[in-house]
Design a protein around this motif. Structure first.
Motif, PDB file in Angstrom:
ATOM      1  N   GLU A  56      24.540  13.095  56.830  1.00 13.45           N
ATOM      2  CA  GLU A  56      23.740  13.934  55.923  1.00 13.45           C
ATOM      3  C   GLU A  56      22.985  15.040  56.644  1.00 13.45           C
ATOM      4  OE1 GLU A  56      21.215  11.647  53.356  1.00 13.45           O
ATOM      5  OE2 GLU A  56      22.886  10.403  52.651  1.00 13.45           O
ATOM      6  N   SER A  57      22.743  14.886  57.953  1.00 18.51           N
ATOM      7  CA  SER A  57      22.024  15.913  58.697  1.00 18.51           C
ATOM      8  C   SER A  57      22.953  17.045  59.144  1.00 18.51           C
ATOM      9  CB  SER A  57      21.324  15.310  59.916  1.00 18.51           C
ATOM     10  OG  SER A  57      22.272  14.933  60.898  1.00 18.51           O
ATOM     11  N   LYS A  58      24.264  16.888  58.882  1.00 16.56           N
ATOM     12  CA  LYS A  58      25.247  17.901  59.278  1.00 16.56           C
ATOM     13  C   LYS A  58      26.195  18.197  58.105  1.00 16.56           C
ATOM     14  CE  LYS A  58      25.019  16.571  64.096  1.00 16.56           C
ATOM     15  NZ  LYS A  58      25.735  16.065  65.265  1.00 16.56           N
ATOM     16  N   PRO A  59      25.659  18.786  57.044  1.00 17.39           N
ATOM     17  CA  PRO A  59      26.513  19.033  55.880  1.00 17.39           C
ATOM     18  C   PRO A  59      27.607  20.061  56.169  1.00 17.39           C
ATOM     19  CG  PRO A  59      24.394  20.093  55.589  1.00 17.39           C
ATOM     20  CD  PRO A  59      24.295  19.265  56.835  1.00 17.39           C
ATOM     21  N   VAL A  60      28.752  19.843  55.537  1.00 18.03           N
ATOM     22  CA  VAL A  60      29.875  20.772  55.618  1.00 18.03           C
ATOM     23  C   VAL A  60      30.211  21.175  54.192  1.00 18.03           C
ATOM     24  CG1 VAL A  60      32.278  21.088  56.332  1.00 18.03           C
ATOM     25  CG2 VAL A  60      30.754  19.620  57.700  1.00 18.03           C
ATOM     26  N   PHE A  61      30.262  22.479  53.968  1.00 20.30           N
ATOM     27  CA  PHE A  61      30.582  23.003  52.642  1.00 20.30           C
ATOM     28  C   PHE A  61      31.911  23.742  52.708  1.00 20.30           C
ATOM     29  CE2 PHE A  61      25.915  22.986  53.032  1.00 20.30           C
ATOM     30  CZ  PHE A  61      25.637  22.057  52.046  1.00 20.30           C
ATOM     31  N   VAL A  62      32.663  23.682  51.607  1.00 21.66           N
ATOM     32  CA  VAL A  62      33.936  24.382  51.539  1.00 21.66           C
ATOM     33  C   VAL A  62      33.977  25.273  50.312  1.00 21.66           C
ATOM     34  CG1 VAL A  62      35.256  22.680  52.852  1.00 21.66           C
ATOM     35  CG2 VAL A  62      35.086  22.450  50.366  1.00 21.66           C
ATOM     36  N   TYR A  63      34.696  26.368  50.449  1.00 16.40           N
ATOM     37  CA  TYR A  63      35.014  27.250  49.327  1.00 16.40           C
ATOM     38  C   TYR A  63      36.385  26.798  48.836  1.00 16.40           C
ATOM     39  CZ  TYR A  63      35.719  31.531  46.632  1.00 16.40           C
ATOM     40  OH  TYR A  63      35.926  32.435  45.623  1.00 16.40           O
ATOM     41  N   ASP A  64      36.456  26.380  47.583  1.00 14.57           N
ATOM     42  CA  ASP A  64      37.649  25.758  47.035  1.00 14.57           C
ATOM     43  C   ASP A  64      38.079  26.509  45.780  1.00 14.57           C
ATOM     44  OD1 ASP A  64      39.539  24.100  45.834  1.00 14.57           O
ATOM     45  OD2 ASP A  64      38.301  22.310  45.886  1.00 14.57           O
ATOM     46  N   ASP A  65      39.286  27.074  45.811  1.00 19.48           N
ATOM     47  CA  ASP A  65      39.856  27.687  44.608  1.00 19.48           C
ATOM     48  C   ASP A  65      41.151  26.963  44.234  1.00 19.48           C
ATOM     49  OD1 ASP A  65      41.785  28.572  46.391  1.00 19.48           O
ATOM     50  OD2 ASP A  65      41.513  30.699  45.964  1.00 19.48           O
ATOM     51  N   GLY A  66      41.176  25.684  44.530  1.00 18.51           N
ATOM     52  CA  GLY A  66      42.388  24.882  44.414  1.00 18.51           C
ATOM     53  C   GLY A  66      42.879  24.496  45.799  1.00 18.51           C
ATOM     54  N   GLU A  67      42.522  25.317  46.771  1.00 11.90           N
ATOM     55  CA  GLU A  67      42.733  25.042  48.188  1.00 11.90           C
ATOM     56  C   GLU A  67      41.455  25.420  48.917  1.00 11.90           C
ATOM     57  OE1 GLU A  67      46.325  26.300  50.191  1.00 11.90           O
ATOM     58  OE2 GLU A  67      47.206  26.816  48.257  1.00 11.90           O
ATOM     59  N   VAL A  68      41.232  24.797  50.056  1.00  9.93           N
ATOM     60  CA  VAL A  68      40.066  25.142  50.869  1.00  9.93           C
ATOM     61  C   VAL A  68      40.361  26.472  51.551  1.00  9.93           C
ATOM     62  CG1 VAL A  68      38.665  24.490  52.861  1.00  9.93           C
ATOM     63  CG2 VAL A  68      39.326  22.763  51.178  1.00  9.93           C
ATOM     64  N   ARG A  69      39.572  27.493  51.209  1.00 11.54           N
ATOM     65  CA  ARG A  69      39.775  28.856  51.735  1.00 11.54           C
ATOM     66  C   ARG A  69      38.761  29.220  52.802  1.00 11.54           C
ATOM     67  NH1 ARG A  69      44.812  30.223  49.941  1.00 11.54           N
ATOM     68  NH2 ARG A  69      44.948  29.884  47.690  1.00 11.54           N
ATOM     69  N   GLY A  70      37.716  28.412  52.926  1.00 14.01           N
ATOM     70  CA  GLY A  70      36.704  28.679  53.925  1.00 14.01           C
ATOM     71  C   GLY A  70      35.762  27.495  54.033  1.00 14.01           C
ATOM     72  N   TYR A  71      34.972  27.499  55.107  1.00 13.33           N
ATOM     73  CA  TYR A  71      34.010  26.412  55.300  1.00 13.33           C
ATOM     74  C   TYR A  71      32.753  26.923  55.953  1.00 13.33           C
ATOM     75  CZ  TYR A  71      35.532  26.177  60.214  1.00 13.33           C
ATOM     76  OH  TYR A  71      35.820  26.468  61.523  1.00 13.33           O
ATOM     77  N   ALA A  72      31.718  26.096  55.860  1.00 12.56           N
ATOM     78  CA  ALA A  72      30.461  26.317  56.590  1.00 12.56           C
ATOM     79  C   ALA A  72      30.012  24.966  57.127  1.00 12.56           C
ATOM     80  CB  ALA A  72      29.396  26.915  55.675  1.00 12.56           C
ATOM     81  N   PHE A  73      30.001  24.822  58.447  1.00 20.38           N
ATOM     82  CA  PHE A  73      29.493  23.626  59.112  1.00 20.38           C
ATOM     83  C   PHE A  73      28.029  23.885  59.430  1.00 20.38           C
ATOM     84  CE2 PHE A  73      33.925  22.945  59.702  1.00 20.38           C
ATOM     85  CZ  PHE A  73      34.121  21.606  60.016  1.00 20.38           C
ATOM     86  N   LEU A  91      17.998  25.311  59.259  1.00 19.35           N
ATOM     87  CA  LEU A  91      19.410  25.022  59.051  1.00 19.35           C
ATOM     88  C   LEU A  91      20.187  25.892  60.028  1.00 19.35           C
ATOM     89  CD1 LEU A  91      21.356  24.076  56.055  1.00 19.35           C
ATOM     90  CD2 LEU A  91      22.276  25.948  57.412  1.00 19.35           C
ATOM     91  N   TYR A  92      20.876  25.244  60.947  1.00 20.62           N
ATOM     92  CA  TYR A  92      21.711  25.937  61.927  1.00 20.62           C
ATOM     93  C   TYR A  92      23.118  26.015  61.359  1.00 20.62           C
ATOM     94  CZ  TYR A  92      24.405  26.792  66.156  1.00 20.62           C
ATOM     95  OH  TYR A  92      25.272  27.319  67.081  1.00 20.62           O
ATOM     96  N   LEU A  93      23.625  27.227  61.210  1.00 18.06           N
ATOM     97  CA  LEU A  93      24.989  27.437  60.727  1.00 18.06           C
ATOM     98  C   LEU A  93      25.898  27.399  61.944  1.00 18.06           C
ATOM     99  CD1 LEU A  93      26.994  28.047  58.504  1.00 18.06           C
ATOM    100  CD2 LEU A  93      26.279  30.442  58.593  1.00 18.06           C
ATOM    101  N   ASP A  94      26.460  26.237  62.185  1.00 18.85           N
ATOM    102  CA  ASP A  94      27.244  25.988  63.390  1.00 18.85           C
ATOM    103  C   ASP A  94      28.561  26.749  63.371  1.00 18.85           C
ATOM    104  OD1 ASP A  94      27.883  24.708  65.871  1.00 18.85           O
ATOM    105  OD2 ASP A  94      29.136  23.304  64.760  1.00 18.85           O
ATOM    106  N   ASP A  95      29.145  26.908  62.197  1.00 21.27           N
ATOM    107  CA  ASP A  95      30.459  27.531  62.126  1.00 21.27           C
ATOM    108  C   ASP A  95      30.725  27.945  60.690  1.00 21.27           C
ATOM    109  OD1 ASP A  95      32.939  28.357  63.040  1.00 21.27           O
ATOM    110  OD2 ASP A  95      33.703  26.355  63.449  1.00 21.27           O
ATOM    111  N   LEU A  96      31.159  29.180  60.497  1.00 16.59           N
ATOM    112  CA  LEU A  96      31.582  29.648  59.186  1.00 16.59           C
ATOM    113  C   LEU A  96      32.935  30.306  59.379  1.00 16.59           C
ATOM    114  CD1 LEU A  96      29.522  31.313  56.438  1.00 16.59           C
ATOM    115  CD2 LEU A  96      31.686  32.342  57.090  1.00 16.59           C
ATOM    116  N   CYS A  97      33.902  29.919  58.550  1.00 15.69           N
ATOM    117  CA  CYS A  97      35.251  30.473  58.672  1.00 15.69           C
ATOM    118  C   CYS A  97      35.827  30.720  57.291  1.00 15.69           C
ATOM    119  CB  CYS A  97      36.153  29.500  59.431  1.00 15.69           C
ATOM    120  SG  CYS A  97      37.889  30.032  59.534  1.00 15.69           S
ATOM    121  N   VAL A  98      36.527  31.833  57.177  1.00 18.01           N
ATOM    122  CA  VAL A  98      37.336  32.129  55.994  1.00 18.01           C
ATOM    123  C   VAL A  98      38.775  32.254  56.474  1.00 18.01           C
ATOM    124  CG1 VAL A  98      37.827  33.823  54.178  1.00 18.01           C
ATOM    125  CG2 VAL A  98      35.455  33.301  54.806  1.00 18.01           C
ATOM    126  N   ASP A  99      39.681  31.639  55.750  1.00 18.07           N
ATOM    127  CA  ASP A  99      41.100  31.707  56.084  1.00 18.07           C
ATOM    128  C   ASP A  99      41.505  33.162  56.303  1.00 18.07           C
ATOM    129  OD1 ASP A  99      43.953  31.763  55.991  1.00 18.07           O
ATOM    130  OD2 ASP A  99      43.955  29.915  54.826  1.00 18.07           O
TER     131      ASP A  99
END
Length: 158
Positions: A56-73, A91-99
């Protein structure tokens, strides 16, 4: 196919798509700093991701349009009763990626805004992150989202 674009907490079912995106990030870093980053690998293994998704201290979020198109760790850190530092929740944004195939569609902006709102909702005073020197596109993106440089890390190879 899901016609609604959703940003949500990542699940174990997302791991294969997360691995694909982590490979993309690794190659960006490898091209910038080949003496530091190995090619064709990921920051986390599938097993490590499964453990991380339960933290819970390291949430990961995804952008989902039917497939995961990006994330934020993300990582939540709290400074309390420190001798030098003020009490602070960050909140430290460790990694953000978009396909790579989906860039330019404002997915990164949506993820960043979501992370900022999430940070506010849990009482964080700020969102922080690191950008590797030479990753000018990332620097421009984060500055366009309102981020400012707080510190710079210098290096001397010997």
């Amino acid at each position: 196919m899901n016609t609604t674009n959703t940003i949500r907490q990542a699940s174990v079912a997302d791991i294969p798509q997360l691995i694909n995106l982590l490979h993309q990030v690794d190659m960006v870093h490898h091209r910038l700093w080949p003496e530091l980053f190995k090619p064709y690998t990921t920051k986390y293994s599938e097993q490590e991701l499964e453990t991380l998704l339960g933290d819970e201290s390291k949430p990961v979020f995804v952008y989902d349009d039917g497939e995961v198109r990006g994330y934020a760790f993300c990582q939540i850190s709290v400074v309390k009763d420190d001798r030098l530092l003020q009490d602070r929740k960050t909140l430290y944004l460790d990694d953000l990626c978009v396909d790579e195939a989906m860039r330019g569609r404002h997915i990164g902006s949506a993820l960043f805004r979501f992370v900022r709102e999430y940070a506010q909702s849990i009482g964080c005073q700020d969102v922080t992150l690191n950008v590797w020197a030479g990753n000018d596109a990332a620097m421009r993106f984060y500055q366009s989202m309102g981020m400012q440089i707080r510190a710079e890390r210098l290096e001397l190879s010997v």
